[in-house]
Design a protein around this motif. Structure first.
Motif, PDB file in Angstrom:
ATOM      1  N   LEU A 655      13.378 -38.221  10.478  1.00 18.75           N
ATOM      2  CA  LEU A 655      13.946 -36.353  11.215  1.00 18.75           C
ATOM      3  C   LEU A 655      13.834 -35.735  10.102  1.00 18.75           C
ATOM      4  O   LEU A 655      14.018 -35.470   9.063  1.00 18.75           O
ATOM      5  CB  LEU A 655      15.471 -36.448  12.132  1.00 18.75           C
ATOM      6  CG  LEU A 655      15.356 -35.523  12.417  1.00 18.75           C
ATOM      7  CD1 LEU A 655      14.223 -34.722  13.662  1.00 18.75           C
ATOM      8  CD2 LEU A 655      16.583 -35.256  13.005  1.00 18.75           C
ATOM      9  N   PHE A 656      12.208 -35.275  10.634  1.00 22.50           N
ATOM     10  CA  PHE A 656      11.533 -34.582   9.375  1.00 22.50           C
ATOM     11  C   PHE A 656      11.981 -32.977   9.275  1.00 22.50           C
ATOM     12  O   PHE A 656      11.271 -32.046  10.930  1.00 22.50           O
ATOM     13  CB  PHE A 656      10.096 -34.204   8.999  1.00 22.50           C
ATOM     14  CG  PHE A 656       9.743 -33.403   7.811  1.00 22.50           C
ATOM     15  CD1 PHE A 656       9.755 -33.893   6.846  1.00 22.50           C
ATOM     16  CD2 PHE A 656       9.069 -32.358   8.179  1.00 22.50           C
ATOM     17  CE1 PHE A 656       9.435 -33.005   5.946  1.00 22.50           C
ATOM     18  CE2 PHE A 656       9.119 -30.726   7.127  1.00 22.50           C
ATOM     19  CZ  PHE A 656       8.753 -31.714   5.359  1.00 22.50           C
ATOM     20  N   ILE A 657      12.642 -32.176   9.426  1.00 21.16           N
ATOM     21  CA  ILE A 657      13.476 -30.620   9.604  1.00 21.16           C
ATOM     22  C   ILE A 657      12.685 -29.491   8.669  1.00 21.16           C
ATOM     23  O   ILE A 657      13.197 -28.762   7.759  1.00 21.16           O
ATOM     24  CB  ILE A 657      14.629 -30.302   9.903  1.00 21.16           C
ATOM     25  CG1 ILE A 657      15.193 -31.017  10.841  1.00 21.16           C
ATOM     26  CG2 ILE A 657      14.968 -29.009  10.471  1.00 21.16           C
ATOM     27  CD1 ILE A 657      17.231 -31.039  10.794  1.00 21.16           C
ATOM     28  N   ASP A 658      11.494 -29.093   9.379  1.00 19.25           N
ATOM     29  CA  ASP A 658      11.057 -27.824   8.151  1.00 19.25           C
ATOM     30  C   ASP A 658      11.380 -26.496   8.676  1.00 19.25           C
ATOM     31  O   ASP A 658      12.350 -26.442   9.551  1.00 19.25           O
ATOM     32  CB  ASP A 658       9.089 -27.954   9.132  1.00 19.25           C
ATOM     33  CG  ASP A 658       8.190 -26.714   7.894  1.00 19.25           C
ATOM     34  OD1 ASP A 658       8.579 -27.071   6.248  1.00 19.25           O
ATOM     35  OD2 ASP A 658       7.317 -26.224   8.236  1.00 19.25           O
ATOM     36  N   GLU A 659      11.578 -25.620   7.697  1.00 20.97           N
ATOM     37  CA  GLU A 659      11.960 -24.011   6.968  1.00 20.97           C
ATOM     38  C   GLU A 659      13.606 -24.765   8.505  1.00 20.97           C
ATOM     39  O   GLU A 659      14.048 -23.316   9.030  1.00 20.97           O
ATOM     40  CB  GLU A 659      11.318 -23.762   8.270  1.00 20.97           C
ATOM     41  CG  GLU A 659      10.072 -22.698   7.747  1.00 20.97           C
ATOM     42  CD  GLU A 659       8.904 -22.177   8.244  1.00 20.97           C
ATOM     43  OE1 GLU A 659       9.093 -22.056   9.513  1.00 20.97           O
ATOM     44  OE2 GLU A 659       8.486 -21.109   7.730  1.00 20.97           O
ATOM     45  N   ALA A 660      14.590 -25.634   7.094  1.00 23.17           N
ATOM     46  CA  ALA A 660      15.931 -25.733   7.582  1.00 23.17           C
ATOM     47  C   ALA A 660      16.471 -24.823   7.799  1.00 23.17           C
ATOM     48  O   ALA A 660      17.295 -23.928   8.441  1.00 23.17           O
ATOM     49  CB  ALA A 660      16.093 -26.893   7.340  1.00 23.17           C
ATOM     50  N   TYR A 661      16.496 -23.848   6.847  1.00 22.91           N
ATOM     51  CA  TYR A 661      16.848 -22.843   6.544  1.00 22.91           C
ATOM     52  C   TYR A 661      17.407 -21.904   7.788  1.00 22.91           C
ATOM     53  O   TYR A 661      17.979 -21.283   7.661  1.00 22.91           O
ATOM     54  CB  TYR A 661      16.774 -21.867   4.928  1.00 22.91           C
ATOM     55  CG  TYR A 661      15.401 -21.851   5.146  1.00 22.91           C
ATOM     56  CD1 TYR A 661      15.158 -20.003   5.843  1.00 22.91           C
ATOM     57  CD2 TYR A 661      14.319 -22.357   4.336  1.00 22.91           C
ATOM     58  CE1 TYR A 661      13.383 -20.255   5.828  1.00 22.91           C
ATOM     59  CE2 TYR A 661      12.482 -22.328   4.764  1.00 22.91           C
ATOM     60  CZ  TYR A 661      11.916 -20.576   5.186  1.00 22.91           C
ATOM     61  OH  TYR A 661      10.973 -20.760   5.410  1.00 22.91           O
TER      62      TYR A 661
END
Length: 810
Positions: A655-661
């Motif tokens: 599971l790749f969460i881009d721009e997690a911030y």
């Protein structure tokens, strides 16, 4: 009346109570005055700090504007706390910590007051005050021109801020003024600044210009509505929106802007109606981040002075253009990144030097009943995951009407391409696409040119008067079912391809490429029946050694490769120790990827998943990429459901969460991102062996994200930093792209590219590997425009890229 005296006319309900008195000071006159009294001040300079607490009129003598100066040595020169009238005074302040004229209560009128000061603010309105301010001027090179704060309001008519050391007009703390026919110029901050929840501004017929900063700046959940206003001659962006800002522009004009005419980010919403945007140095509309949206109706964007797209939509943002005109620009619409979308209806895109509509990196474009003309390329769907629909559109006077490459899969229906110089529709490099009821007339090359065995679908299409032929399907390869699917397509050429009504795959053994390859070969007139391909067999999983070899083959990323190999070695040794009956060290597999866009984070995440699958750590090793918009819902409870669904899709993989911030904004307030984080942390604990989670984003933002969420930080084993590419590495990427598409760099081109990548600005818009790919694509476009003019191009002409094919530096 002697100089330095104050004449007070006392008025009352009875005539006998009217009387006139003179006072030696303003303070004494104000102390003696009652509601309704008129205080006429004799010419002179008064070093007093005045406080008006009754509904009186305080004014200078008629016919002598500016003759009365209120100029104490410090503090607030004039404070108004009542529904008084202040007229024809000259106010001067010297206190950098205090305003020159402070309005704290009531509904006073300020008329023809001139403020020349070096104060914190020229005019400050706060609290429940609602003044009417007419024909007043503020000259304050040390601070804010006009500040409306803490719930204040009022109407400002025909006022002018002639200089400000900070913002010209600042609104915050829930204030809500209205400006009518005001002018703000020569400010050293934003011309109009509105910030904070419930803060709002309404402006009609106003002008903002000669500003050292943004003309209009709306931030942090503030809102504004501008009608018939002009914003021009700024040093930064014309209009800036950030963090849930809301702005409406109606009948406005934004022009002569060296940067972005309008830039909006972080879930901001902009509505433009009958507004013109022209003479901008970067983007006309620059739209970023999930939840950010622009709606433009009957607007015109034109006359770019730079080399940037007129409309730029990225990072999951949305733009809607209806009945708009975009013209005389390098590129009209660029939409990129997964989740980004543009919807364009009944609009005209013309006089475009390069590409009218460019769709890349998984973005989507929907164009309905639009007209594209006089462009190098009408629309280009560039890569895998990119798509959308062109419906009922006309493309006229282009080099190539529509290009589809690298796995892009748009739907083109009821569209007409007229008089393209090279091809009406061009599909190559694994592009797909469905073309229904489309028509090409008067092509200087082919009507439909499909190469590399691309699996495009053509149904009920028609070509007329195409110089090289209606249809060219080349290099289907040996793959069963390779090549296009053609049904009920016709051409006016007697010897041309006329596919039968049943589904057909047309192939030829002669290799042929055009814009991204060699010169098109001889078209075939022989058709073969469709070979239906059976379901592809499951490919055997690659070994970790093979996948690591592919990782090693990526350009740059030396430190990343070392980190991944070290992590892989730990997992592999742990697995072998378990097999030997030994205790294996606990290795957390979840990772943090930090770095700028385009540095290969998604690619490495995909390879990491495959490595873990080859080691038996994960069942499948597939990648599921999500961002805030996929996880966070619009109401309580929906976020947990979305997060659970994304986690379930990633079971057995990454599971790749881009721009997690973005799940934990600095001003989170009532944001549901926290719910997504809490759900994710619980799922990672409950199913620790089922899914590997990678969170990614800019370095500084990810450091903040992890610091404010210790529950998340504790779940990750290590942070891997992806550095920006060096110029030499960007050059290597271009060389790889050229080799992949059968191009070569002519002598001098590598050196020119190296110099180009050294000089290119490395700001927020710099895309690292993406910039290298876009540079190559721009070189290919310029090469095509140059070679198309040659009568008999040689193989070198068709394959060599020269330094002059490089685009201008942004």
């Amino acid at each position: 009346m002697a100089q330095g005296t104050v004449q007070v006319t006392h008025t009352g309900t009875s005539r006998w109570r009217r009387r006139t008195g003179e006072y030696a000071s303003l303070a004494a006159a104000l102390e003696a005055a009652a509601d309704g009294d008129v205080l006429t001040v004799a010419p002179g300079t008064y070093r007093e700090n005045l406080v008006v607490q009754r509904a009186v009129t305080l004014r200078g003598p008629e016919g002598s504007p500016g003759s009365v100066r209120i100029a104490p040595v410090d503090g607030v020169p004039l404070t108004v706390r009542a529904s008084a009238v202040v007229q024809d005074l000259h106010v001067e302040g010297q206190d950098s910590a205090a305003p020159a004229l402070l309005v704290e209560e009531g509904t006073p009128e300020l008329l023809d007051v001139r403020i020349v000061t070096r104060s914190a603010a020229g005019i400050e309105v706060r609290g429940g005050a609602r003044p009417t301010v007419r024909r007043c001027t503020v000259d304050n090179p040390a601070g804010i021109g006009i500040a409306v704060l803490d719930g204040g309001g009022g109407v400002f008519e025909e006022c002018e801020v002639v200089a400000a050391g900070q913002s010209g007009i600042a609104v915050r703390g829930g204030a809500h003024p209205r400006l009518e026919r005001c002018r703000v110029h020569h400010a050293s901050g934003a011309g109009l600044s509105v910030t904070g929840e419930n803060s709002s501004l309404e402006a009609v017929g106003c002008e903002v210009y000669e500003v050292k900063g943004s003309g209009v700046q709306i931030t942090a959940r503030a809102a504004a509505h501008l009608t018939d206003c002009d914003v021009h001659r700024t040093t930064s962006d014309g209009v800036t929106l950030d963090t849930d800002a809301v702005l409406t522009l109606a009948d406005c004009r934004i022009h002569d802007i060296p940067e972005n005419a309008v830039d909006l980010r972080s879930r901001s919403v902009l509505t433009l109606t009958r507004t013109t945007v022209r003479q901008f140095g970067r983007n006309g509309l620059s739209v970023w981040d999930p939840g950010t949206r622009v709606d433009a109706n009957q607007c015109e964007i034109f006359d770019s002075t730079g080399d940037y797209p007129a409309v730029w939509v990225s990072d999951g943002a949305t733009a809607v253009l209806e009945s708009c005109r975009v013209h005389d620009v390098p590129d009209a619409l660029f939409v990129l990144d997964r989740g980004s979308r543009v919807d364009v209806v009944d609009s005209d895109l013309f006089q475009v030097r390069n590409t009218a509509v460019s769709v890349s990196d998984g973005a989507t474009a929907q164009l309905d009943d639009c007209r594209i003309r006089d462009a190098a390329t009408g629309a280009w769907f560039r890569d895998h995951g990119s798509g959308g629909t062109l419906s009922g559109c006309t493309v006229d006077g282009t080099q190539t009407g529509v290009i589809v490459t690298k796995g892009a899969d748009p739907t083109i229906e009821r569209c007409t391409v007229d008089s393209p110089a090279e091809a009406g529709f061009y599909v190559s490099a694994g592009g797909r696409g469905s073309f229904h009821n489309c028509r090409v007339t008067g092509s200087g090359g082919y009507g439909f040119h499909v190469i590399d065995g691309c699996r495009a679908t053509l149904k009920k299409c028609r070509t007329e008067r195409c110089a090289r032929g209606g249809y060219e399907f080349a290099d289907g390869g040996n793959t069963p079912g390779g090549g296009p699917i053609v049904e009920d397509c016709t051409s006016d050429e007697s010897a041309g391809v006329r596919p039968p009504a049943h589904e057909t795959a047309v192939q030829t053994s002669n290799p042929s490429t055009s814009l991204l390859g060699a010169i098109p070969g001889q078209r075939t007139t022989e058709q073969e029946p469709l070979v239906t391909a059976s379901a592809e067999p499951t490919q055997p999983a690659r070994t970790s050694k093979v996948v690591l070899g592919e990782l090693d083959g990526l350009v740059g990323l030396d430190s990343v490769k070392r980190e991944v190999r070290a992590l892989t070695d730990m997992i592999e040794v742990g697995r072998r120790r378990q097999q030997a009956g030994l205790k294996a060290a606990s290795a957390r597999r979840h990772l943090v990827f930090t770095g700028s866009p385009g540095t290969g984070k998604t690619t490495v995440a995909r390879l990491y998943g495959e490595i873990l699958a080859s080691l038996g750590v994960l069942e499948q090793g597939h990648l599921v990429e999500v961002s805030r918009v996929d996880l966070v819902g619009e109401h309580i409870g929906s976020t947990a459901i979305r997060t659970q669904e994304a986690f379930d899709r990633a079971r057995g993989g990454v599971l790749f969460i881009d721009e997690a911030y973005a799940l934990s904004p600095e001003d989170s307030g009532r944001d549901f991102g926290r719910e997504a984080i809490d759900t994710l942390v619980k799922l990672m604990e409950d199913h620790r062996d089922a899914v590997v989670v990678i969170v990614a984003g800019y370095t500084a933002e990810m450091e903040r994200f992890l610091s404010v969420n210790p529950g998340v930080a504790s779940r990750f084993s290590r942070t891997i930093t992806f550095s920006d590419y060096l110029p030499e590495e960007l050059l290597r990427i271009v060389e790889q792209q050229a080799e992949e598409h059968e191009y070569s760099l002519a002598p001098g081109a590598p050196e020119a590219l190296l110099k180009y990548f050294t000089a290119i600005p490395k700001g927020p818009a710099f895309g690292n590997g993406r910039t290298a790919r876009q540079t190559f694509e721009a070189m290919v476009e310029r090469h095509a425009g140059r070679v198309a003019q040659l009568e008999e191009p040689s193989t070198d002409d068709l394959t060599l890229l020269y330094p002059e094919d490089l685009p201008e530096l942004p």
